[in-house]
Design a protein around this motif. Structure first.
Motif, mmCIF file in Angstrom:
data_model
loop_
_atom_site.group_PDB
_atom_site.id
_atom_site.type_symbol
_atom_site.label_atom_id
_atom_site.label_comp_id
_atom_site.label_asym_id
_atom_site.label_seq_id
_atom_site.Cartn_x
_atom_site.Cartn_y
_atom_site.Cartn_z
ATOM 1 N N LYS A 1 0.408 4.115 0.820
ATOM 2 C CA LYS A 1 0.808 3.355 -0.372
ATOM 3 C C LYS A 1 0.022 3.825 -1.587
ATOM 4 C CE LYS A 1 1.008 -1.292 -2.356
ATOM 5 N NZ LYS A 1 0.772 -2.738 -2.154
ATOM 6 N N VAL B 1 13.535 -1.319 -9.096
ATOM 7 C CA VAL B 1 12.627 -1.190 -10.231
ATOM 8 C C VAL B 1 12.976 -2.269 -11.249
ATOM 9 C CG1 VAL B 1 11.751 0.319 -12.056
ATOM 10 C CG2 VAL B 1 12.496 1.313 -9.873
ATOM 11 N N MET C 1 3.809 7.584 -8.515
ATOM 12 C CA MET C 1 4.603 6.804 -9.474
ATOM 13 C C MET C 1 3.947 6.805 -10.849
ATOM 14 S SD MET C 1 5.500 3.527 -7.070
ATOM 15 C CE MET C 1 6.461 3.711 -5.553
ATOM 16 N N VAL D 1 2.226 0.378 -13.659
ATOM 17 C CA VAL D 1 3.110 0.293 -12.499
ATOM 18 C C VAL D 1 2.471 -0.637 -11.480
ATOM 19 C CG1 VAL D 1 4.123 1.558 -10.564
ATOM 20 C CG2 VAL D 1 4.041 2.612 -12.826
ATOM 21 N N SER D 2 3.268 -1.513 -10.889
ATOM 22 C CA SER D 2 2.830 -2.275 -9.719
ATOM 23 C C SER D 2 3.808 -1.982 -8.595
ATOM 24 C CB SER D 2 2.759 -3.772 -10.017
ATOM 25 O OG SER D 2 4.008 -4.266 -10.470
ATOM 26 N N PHE D 3 3.314 -2.042 -7.348
ATOM 27 C CA PHE D 3 4.077 -1.510 -6.222
ATOM 28 C C PHE D 3 3.877 -2.386 -4.989
ATOM 29 C CE2 PHE D 3 3.896 2.107 -2.884
ATOM 30 C CZ PHE D 3 5.209 1.886 -2.498
ATOM 31 N N ASN D 4 4.994 -2.862 -4.434
ATOM 32 C CA ASN D 4 4.995 -3.693 -3.219
ATOM 33 C C ASN D 4 3.980 -4.828 -3.328
ATOM 34 O OD1 ASN D 4 6.982 -2.015 -2.270
ATOM 35 N ND2 ASN D 4 5.822 -1.213 -0.542
ATOM 36 N N THR E 1 7.691 -2.865 -12.196
ATOM 37 C CA THR E 1 7.409 -3.417 -10.873
ATOM 38 C C THR E 1 8.363 -2.773 -9.881
ATOM 39 O OG1 THR E 1 6.668 -5.518 -11.800
ATOM 40 C CG2 THR E 1 7.280 -5.507 -9.472
ATOM 41 N N ILE E 2 7.804 -2.124 -8.868
ATOM 42 C CA ILE E 2 8.605 -1.331 -7.933
ATOM 43 C C ILE E 2 8.451 -1.872 -6.519
ATOM 44 C CG2 ILE E 2 8.958 0.984 -6.947
ATOM 45 C CD1 ILE E 2 7.784 2.093 -9.599
ATOM 46 N N PHE F 1 1.624 5.249 -4.942
ATOM 47 C CA PHE F 1 1.298 4.595 -6.204
ATOM 48 C C PHE F 1 0.818 5.622 -7.227
ATOM 49 C CE2 PHE F 1 -1.860 2.092 -8.788
ATOM 50 C CZ PHE F 1 -0.936 1.287 -9.434
ATOM 51 N N SER G 1 8.810 7.350 2.465
ATOM 52 C CA SER G 1 9.359 6.415 1.474
ATOM 53 C C SER G 1 10.819 6.100 1.787
ATOM 54 C CB SER G 1 9.238 7.009 0.061
ATOM 55 O OG SER G 1 9.974 8.210 -0.056
#
Length: 409
Positions: free
Chosen positions: A234, A202, A241, A260-263, A214-215, A238, A196
């Motif tokens: 990922k 964020v 998180m 949470v949403s990521f990339n 949203t990250i 996720f 990471s």
């Protein structure tokens, strides 16, 4: 407290709902490796190190403002298994400093560059010395501003007419956004998930009882063997998180629908072009320039629902530049009001300087408070006393700023 009142302090009701009671909150935090955060952190550390040098040599903090900085993005070639830096980043360090006093020279340029190199070494695990070049554009200050430091002993006059506002406490949404980034950039998390990167951003939005984070965070390409490997890692990140957020809400006794949403730009099937990777851990390597003042406010977040100060605090001198002193002090005083005055639920503190007038006597010192119960009139004297006490002891506060004991980004 404070004896005879010599300051123009007012206390009134804040005529709006507290942040947690509003239906909509939007909060952002730019993390440790974000280009804007890098600029803020390095410039303020240069100021701290210059203060140390000035105090050792002259027993006084001399004129400086190291608050102009541009981190120019470089160029990389990302490759599965480990990319390369093709062209280095450029850190431009600018504004004003005292280079000579009492026939003694101060090596400002070397202090600035050495400070920046040390910061990169300490905070970005995959940054090498030759990945960044330096351009120092620091010059001596103007005669009039420099003379502020010679005119009087003790508390200096303000270098500008400038306003600041701070508030307390942080809402749960604000805490959650900040603490998520701090967790993702903690030593423990990096040890468990070394792939990471540090350039974490964020963005939090709360609508009623629903919180969405949203990250964005790159994966270090030297850990990524293939596109499928990227998406496997990922998925693990996720999950971590979501686990942190669930535990965080439970430990704080908060019941809320959270996601949470990521990339979110990732697209399978496009190879390196469809995934977010980094050679160094920061997007400044090839995608995004950085600048002082474009990152977090002095309380560590970008709170779109709150009144905020317009000046960048990072790098400004801590003894006469109210763009720094009042910016941080307003948040500090607001926190002291909430902690010390019973039944105050939320406090906003406004400070306005008068150029040339001692910084402990602002032109305006105003508190706006929201009560848990009772009236503002019943606590106005206590709130005024807190403000007056902190202004009376502003020299102690300034020395904490000079030693880097008060975060400014």
């Amino acid at each position: 407290m404070g004896g005879v009142k010599l300051r123009n302090i007012t206390v009134e009701k804040f005529r709006a709902a507290s942040a947690p009671e509003q239906h909509l909150e939007i909060v952002e935090r730019k993390g440790l490796g974000h280009p804007d955060s890098i600029c803020d952190a390095i410039m303020d550390r240069i100021s701290v190190n210059l203060c140390t040098e000035y105090l050792e040599k002259f027993d006084a903090i001399l004129h400086h403002n190291i608050d102009k900085c541009l981190l120019v993005a470089g160029e990389t070639a990302g490759i599965f298994g480990g990319g390369v830096v093709v062209n280095p980043m450029l850190l431009v360090i600018g504004d004003r400093a005292t280079f000579k006093a009492e026939d003694t020279e101060i090596d400002v340029a070397n202090i600035a560059v050495d400070t920046a190199r040390s910061w990169f070494d300490e905070n970005l695990r995959f940054m090498k010395q030759d990945f960044v070049e330096y351009q120092v554009e620091l010059k001596p200050g103007s005669a009039e501003l420099t003379d502020i430091f010679r005119r009087q002993k003790g508390i200096l006059g303000s270098n500008d007419t400038s306003a600041a506002v701070g508030y307390a406490p942080l809402s749960f949404t604000e805490h959650a956004v900040m603490d998520m980034e701090k967790h993702l950039n903690s030593a423990e998390f990096k040890e468990e998930y070394p792939e990471s990167g540090e350039d974490v951003k964020v963005m939090g939005i709360r609508r009623g009882n629903k919180l969405d984070l949203t990250i964005a965070m790159p994966l270090i390409d030297s850990f990524v063997d293939s596109e499928q490997h990227y998406f496997n890692m990922k998925g693990d990140l996720f999950g971590a998180m979501n686990g942190f957020l669930a535990n965080y809400m439970e430990s704080n006794g908060v019941e809320m629908n959270a996601s949470v949403s990521f990339n979110n730009l990732d697209i399978p099937g496009r190879g390196m072009q469809g995934i977010y990777t980094s050679v160094t851990g920061t997007s400044a390597e090839d995608a995004d320039c950085g600048q002082v003042g474009r990152g977090n406010r002095v309380n560590g977040i970008i709170p779109l629902n709150r009144p905020v100060s317009s000046e960048a605090a990072a790098g400004k001198n801590p003894v006469s530049h109210v763009g720094k002193i009042y910016n941080v002090l307003s948040h500090y005083i607001a926190g002291r009001i909430v902690d010390k005055v019973p039944d105050v639920k939320e406090a906003y503190v406004w400070l306005l300087s008068d150029i040339g007038v001692a910084i402990d006597k602002p032109k305006v010192a105003a508190a706006q408070v929201i009560m848990e119960k009772g009236s503002v009139d019943s606590v106005a004297k206590e709130v005024e006393d807190v403000i007056d006490f902190e202004l009376e002891h502003i020299q102690d506060f300034c020395m904490q700023l000079a030693r880097g004991m008060m975060p400014v980004c």
